[in-house]
Scaffold this active site. Structure first.
Site, short mmCIF file in Angstrom:
data_model
loop_
_atom_site.label_atom_id
_atom_site.label_comp_id
_atom_site.label_asym_id
_atom_site.label_seq_id
_atom_site.Cartn_x
_atom_site.Cartn_y
_atom_site.Cartn_z
N ARG A 147 66.48 53.97 48.26
CA ARG A 147 65.72 52.72 48.41
C ARG A 147 66.54 51.78 49.27
NH1 ARG A 147 64.17 48.21 43.78
NH2 ARG A 147 66.17 47.33 44.36
N TYR A 159 65.85 39.48 46.66
CA TYR A 159 65.73 40.52 45.65
C TYR A 159 66.31 41.85 46.15
CZ TYR A 159 63.94 44.43 43.20
OH TYR A 159 63.89 45.63 42.55
N ASP A 217 60.99 48.33 47.98
CA ASP A 217 60.33 47.58 46.91
C ASP A 217 59.94 46.20 47.43
OD1 ASP A 217 59.51 46.40 44.56
OD2 ASP A 217 61.27 46.99 43.39
N HIS A 219 58.39 43.99 45.62
CA HIS A 219 58.55 43.11 44.46
C HIS A 219 57.48 42.04 44.34
CE1 HIS A 219 61.41 42.05 41.15
NE2 HIS A 219 61.42 43.36 41.19
N GLU A 243 56.77 50.07 47.23
CA GLU A 243 56.54 49.74 45.82
C GLU A 243 56.10 48.29 45.64
OE1 GLU A 243 60.16 50.14 43.58
OE2 GLU A 243 59.32 49.07 41.88
N GLU A 269 55.68 48.98 37.29
CA GLU A 269 56.82 48.71 36.39
C GLU A 269 56.51 47.58 35.41
OE1 GLU A 269 59.87 47.91 39.41
OE2 GLU A 269 59.94 45.84 38.73
N HIS A 319 60.35 54.10 36.25
CA HIS A 319 61.24 52.95 36.44
C HIS A 319 62.60 53.23 35.76
CE1 HIS A 319 61.56 48.28 35.96
NE2 HIS A 319 61.96 48.66 37.15
N GLU A 346 63.97 56.85 39.47
CA GLU A 346 64.91 55.81 39.88
C GLU A 346 66.17 55.92 39.01
OE1 GLU A 346 63.52 51.85 39.05
OE2 GLU A 346 64.83 50.95 40.55
N TRP A 409 58.14 36.70 41.67
CA TRP A 409 59.49 37.23 41.79
C TRP A 409 59.46 38.74 41.70
CZ3 TRP A 409 63.28 40.16 39.43
CH2 TRP A 409 64.51 40.13 40.13
O1 KDG Z 1 63.65 43.61 34.87
C1 KDG Z 1 63.19 43.63 36.18
C2 KDG Z 1 63.88 44.72 36.97
O2 KDG Z 1 63.86 45.91 36.25
C3 KDG Z 1 63.23 44.93 38.29
O3 KDG Z 1 63.43 43.81 39.09
C4 KDG Z 1 63.78 46.16 38.95
O4 KDG Z 1 62.00 46.13 40.57
C5 KDG Z 1 62.87 46.74 39.99
C6 KDG Z 1 63.05 48.16 40.30
O5 KDG Z 1 62.23 48.68 41.06
O6 KDG Z 1 63.97 48.78 39.78
MG MG Z 2 60.57 47.52 41.40
#
Ligand code: KDG
Ligand code: MG
Length: 409
Positions: A147, A159, A217, A219, A243, A269, A319, A346, A409
């Site tokens: 990733r 992030y 990701d 997010h 993702e 997730e 996850h 992951e 977020w």
């Molecule tokens: O608790 C939130 C995290 O697990 C998250 O931000 C992690 O997005 C995430 C990921 O893909 O591992």
């Molecule tokens: Mg994620």
């Protein structure tokens, strides 16, 4: 066999974890993970006050019946706190059943469908040379899929990007939750991100060639049209998946994204139940299921989700961040090994303190994970070590746009 004790252990080695330990009258114990990042005490209290008393005297072999009793019997269904608590019970019961059978848990789920579990790791960097170094470090560790998260010019902290510089060596230090009484505030600018990200994937592809599976990701930060634009812009770099490109609650968004791009999509997730996937799977709006065993009610419902997904050639991408404890990770690994429609796992790796508290038998060799062959899950809790690390408040950060508006977020 009867359940005679249900203990909830909240510990904080490296970060906070909520662990359920069930004990039976025959001396067999089982572990489950109910860690809910930033809301740990809510899950722990739900378990301690509302679930533990209901379990006393029950037959631990009746996993499905106990699951339905906790889910339907509460009347109040779904939601992350409820489902993390139910997951901990479900996983602990599978652990007990497999220990009683003298088999690793995956044997009870149908046996191994593969020899090892392909894992992806997290590379990140503040600029392209750092990202390339980080990808290379992961390749040296054996990861075969990576990733890629990147800082964005003009945004202070983003992030998925480790705060430490590359000089520190291996970059496993990205942990979004920070130990503090209040969540940290970060900033965000989607247009700057959208301009920057294709240049990063172009550089990574040029450096590492066409074979390496690359993931990203988003997010939950884009609108449907922004996500469609990004998916399209990333097509030349052949991503394994994009993702959480849009906020997961708006499932119609994915229909729109799908109409514009062939970049594979992964989501889930923050989902809690099979019902969250009903439309997404039936209408083939996603390619990978991202739920965690820990947040989706356990192994039993995850298996149901994956069996449903299998009919549409949708695969798993369970996850596995650091806020899933080694107990939750092991549960995922047994399922990964057993199901036919496994995609990828992951694997963010825990720190040394965590590995001391949770004694594990799972392995990571040459890029492949394996849950090991100990009876049960293959994880035991060192309660003495856990007691040395009491709960510490820690929160995920949150975002504001330049004008002060709170963003996803
Ligand atoms: O608790 C939130 C995290 O697990 C998250 O931000 C992690 O997005 C995430 C990921 O893909 O591992
Ligand atoms: Mg994620």
């Amino acid at each position: 066999m009867k359940i005679i004790a249900a203990d909830v252990i909240v510990s904080s080695p490296d970060r906070n974890f909520v662990t359920l330990k069930l004990t039976t009258d025959e001396g067999i114990t089982g572990l489950g993970d109910a860690t809910l990042n930033g809301r740990e005490l809510a899950a722990a209290t739900y378990l301690k006050e509302h679930v533990a008393p209901l379990l006393m005297g029950r037959d631990p072999h009746r996993i499905e019946d106990t699951w339905q009793f906790l889910y339907r019997g509460a009347y109040w269904r779904r939601g992350p706190v409820t489902m993390a608590a139910i997951a901990a019970v479900d996983v602990a019961l599978w652990d007990i059943k497999a220990k009683a059978a003298g088999m690793p848990l995956y044997q009870l789920l149908g046996g191994a469908s593969r020899n090892g579990i392909r894992a992806y790791g997290h590379a990140s960097g503040r600029d392209i040379p750092e990202i390339i170094d980080s990808v290379r470090e992961h390749l040296e560790l054996g990861y075969k899929s990576i990733r890629v998260q990147t800082a964005v010019p003009g945004i202070d902290s983003v992030y998925g990007v480790a705060a430490q510089s590359a000089e520190g060596g291996i970059r496993y230090d990205y942990e979004p939750a920070q130990r503090a009484a209040l969540p940290a505030e970060e900033d965000w600018d989607t247009r700057a991100y959208l301009r920057h990200i294709p240049t990063v994937f172009e550089a990574v592809r040029n450096e590492f060639g066409p074979e390496l599976p690359l993931l990203h990701d988003g997010h939950h930060r884009m609108t449907p049209m922004q996500a469609a634009k990004l998916g399209k812009a990333l097509e030349p770099y052949d991503l394994f998946w994009l993702e959480d490109c849009t906020p997961a609650e708006n499932q119609d968004a994915l229909r729109l994204v799908r109409q514009h791009t062939t970049t594979p999509l992964a989501i889930g997730e923050v989902f809690n139940t099979v019902w969250d996937y009903q439309t997404l799977i039936r209408e083939q709006l996603i390619d990978y299921v991202r739920s965690a065993v820990t947040h989706t009610g356990g192994i039993s419902p995850m298996k149901k989700i994956m069996d449903y997904a299998a009919q549409y050639q949708i695969k798993s991408g369970i996850h596995g961040p650091t806020d899933i404890s080694p107990v939750g990770m092991a549960a995922a690994l047994h399922l990964d090994l057993a199901i036919h429609n496994f995609g990828i796992q992951e694997y963010m790796r825990h720190g040394d303190l965590t590995n001391e508290v949770f004694e594990q038998s799972f392995t990571f060799e040459d890029g492949y994970l394996h849950p090991g062959n100990e009876p049960g899950l293959g994880v035991e809790l060192n309660e003495e070590a856990a007691a040395k690390h009491p709960y510490t408040p820690a929160y995920l950060p949150f975002n504001r746009l330049k004008d002060g508006t709170v963003h996803d977020w």
